[in-house]
Design a protein around this motif. Structure first.
Motif, PDB file in Angstrom:
ATOM      1  N   LEU A  37       0.858  -1.178   0.000  1.00  0.00           N
ATOM      2  CA  LEU A  37       0.000   0.000   0.000  1.00  0.00           C
ATOM      3  C   LEU A  37       0.897   1.231   0.000  1.00  0.00           C
ATOM      4  O   LEU A  37       1.589   1.518   0.993  1.00  0.00           O
ATOM      5  N   GLY A  51      -3.030   5.301   6.691  1.00  0.00           N
ATOM      6  CA  GLY A  51      -2.544   4.199   5.856  1.00  0.00           C
ATOM      7  C   GLY A  51      -2.160   2.976   6.663  1.00  0.00           C
ATOM      8  O   GLY A  51      -2.479   1.840   6.289  1.00  0.00           O
ATOM      9  N   ALA A  55      -3.944  -0.555   6.487  1.00  0.00           N
ATOM     10  CA  ALA A  55      -3.159  -1.728   6.085  1.00  0.00           C
ATOM     11  C   ALA A  55      -3.380  -2.883   7.051  1.00  0.00           C
ATOM     12  O   ALA A  55      -3.558  -4.038   6.641  1.00  0.00           O
ATOM     13  N   VAL A  66      -0.264  -6.593   4.527  1.00  0.00           N
ATOM     14  CA  VAL A  66      -0.370  -5.393   3.699  1.00  0.00           C
ATOM     15  C   VAL A  66       0.688  -4.431   4.224  1.00  0.00           C
ATOM     16  O   VAL A  66       0.606  -3.946   5.351  1.00  0.00           O
ATOM     17  N   VAL A  68       2.962  -1.046   4.215  1.00  0.00           N
ATOM     18  CA  VAL A  68       2.956   0.366   3.841  1.00  0.00           C
ATOM     19  C   VAL A  68       4.321   0.762   3.298  1.00  0.00           C
ATOM     20  O   VAL A  68       5.357   0.455   3.896  1.00  0.00           O
ATOM     21  N   LEU A  93      -1.211  -0.994  -4.357  1.00  0.00           N
ATOM     22  CA  LEU A  93      -2.368  -0.116  -4.234  1.00  0.00           C
ATOM     23  C   LEU A  93      -1.917   1.252  -3.744  1.00  0.00           C
ATOM     24  O   LEU A  93      -0.830   1.402  -3.203  1.00  0.00           O
ATOM     25  N   LEU A  95      -2.975   4.651  -1.395  1.00  0.00           N
ATOM     26  CA  LEU A  95      -3.860   5.396  -0.506  1.00  0.00           C
ATOM     27  C   LEU A  95      -3.901   6.810  -1.064  1.00  0.00           C
ATOM     28  O   LEU A  95      -2.961   7.583  -0.893  1.00  0.00           O
ATOM     29  N   ILE A 257      -8.890   4.223  -1.606  1.00  0.00           N
ATOM     30  CA  ILE A 257      -8.025   3.189  -2.178  1.00  0.00           C
ATOM     31  C   ILE A 257      -8.126   3.244  -3.695  1.00  0.00           C
ATOM     32  O   ILE A 257      -9.230   3.286  -4.258  1.00  0.00           O
TER      33      ILE A 257
END
Length: 326
Positions: A37, A51, A55, A66, A68, A93, A95, A257
């Protein structure tokens, strides 16, 4: 409820299929490895806090870590660009928020089209901002800013989390409407800006409420106004910008997202279901509440409609006031 979910799923499926080369059988096993992310701002700021909470909640829903990854710079454009250029496989992905999604694209040239190159999966939360003054500045109210300008005193430094961010645009709006001599000082995220505000290196700063609040509560900064339509229950004695005759545009922040263009519909649907679970996640909801943010499950076509409307707002604002994007 079931009908609403099916409509949202169809919107996501259509968005993915418009660009995807096809959905393969292996997509049904998503996720089979950790997900990255990208947070397009520095660690320690409001976007980073949201975030990391998101996550952790997504990891609990998806059964995979997930992770960051902070990629700060250019008002979030660097981080957003990295996701635009990532493989559309659901493992990278973004944020997203105003800076890289609607403000910078509306006011300056960026290396991507947010509506063409990114898929808006879901909005996650909304959050008001707070305008704060350094204790060393001697500023106690919004009126003091105008008084400084009328008295012909030296200009005031107003920081932001980066050029092209919502705090930057808010600062330019205050400058325009008060006539104050404000000098914009961009940082790579709210964390470094808050440190300099406390030290007195800058006089003013717009920050998300959840990050600026501890500085106000501990007496390290003075709260001048909040950008929400109503006063915050966390700061009931602090007026809104509207109460002060300012804030003619919407200045509340939001988080969402986003996935790269071409992400298969099956993966988008899996993410959509995971976000539904995130909103039932007690720890995530408590984190947002503690930070002064409000969960928002806007998704599909309605999320895109919201983004286009906000993009139009910043475009019109840029035509009426001078916003330096250097």
């Amino acid at each position: 409820m079931a009908l609403t979910y099916r409509i949202r799923a169809l919107c996501l499926a259509f968005a993915g299929l418009c660009c995807a080369p096809g959905v393969h059988a292996e997509d049904t096993r998503y996720p089979a490895k950790p997900i990255k992310l990208v947070v397009p701002y520095a660690p320690g700021g409001p976007t980073d806090l949201v975030g990391r909470s998101l996550a952790a909640a997504l990891a609990r829903q998806l059964g995979q870590p997930v992770v960051v990854e902070n990629k700060a710079g250019a008002g979030g454009v660097i981080g957003a660009s990295s996701v635009v250029n990532a493989a559309p496989d659901g493992y990278t992905l973004l944020l997203g928020l105003q800076g890289p999604i609607t403000i910078n694209p509306a006011l300056t040239k960026v290396p991507y089209d947010p509506f063409r190159d990114l898929i808006a999966v879901r909005m996650i939360a909304t959050s008001p901002m707070i305008l704060m003054a350094s204790k060393k500045s001697g500023i106690g109210t919004l009126g003091d800013i105008s008084t400084r300008a009328k008295a012909g005193s030296a200009g005031l430094n107003i920081g932001s989390s980066g050029t092209g961010t919502l705090p930057h645009v808010a600062a330019e709006l205050i400058k325009h409407e008060t006539g104050a001599n404000l000098v914009h000082v961009p940082y790579k995220g709210a964390g470094p800006a808050l440190i300099d505000l406390h030290a007195g290196h800058i006089d003013l700063l717009f920050s998300d409420l959840q990050v600026g609040l501890p500085y106000v509560q501990s007496g390290q900064a003075t709260a001048l106004a909040v950008t929400s339509s109503q006063r915050s229950s966390m700061l009931p004695n602090v007026p809104t910008l509207a109460e002060s005759g300012l804030g003619k545009v919407k200045l509340a922040g939001w988080y969402g997202i986003f996935a790269p263009r071409g992400t298969p519909a099956a993966i988008l649907s899996a993410l959509d279901r995971a976000v539904d679970g995130v909103f039932r996640d007690t720890a995530f909801k408590q984190t947002l509440e503690n930070q002064g943010s409000t969960p928002s499950a806007l998704g599909g076509a309605k999320f895109v409609e919201f983004l286009r409307a906000e993009y139009g707002q910043w475009s019109r604002l840029g035509q009426s006031i001078t916003i330096k994007m250097d």
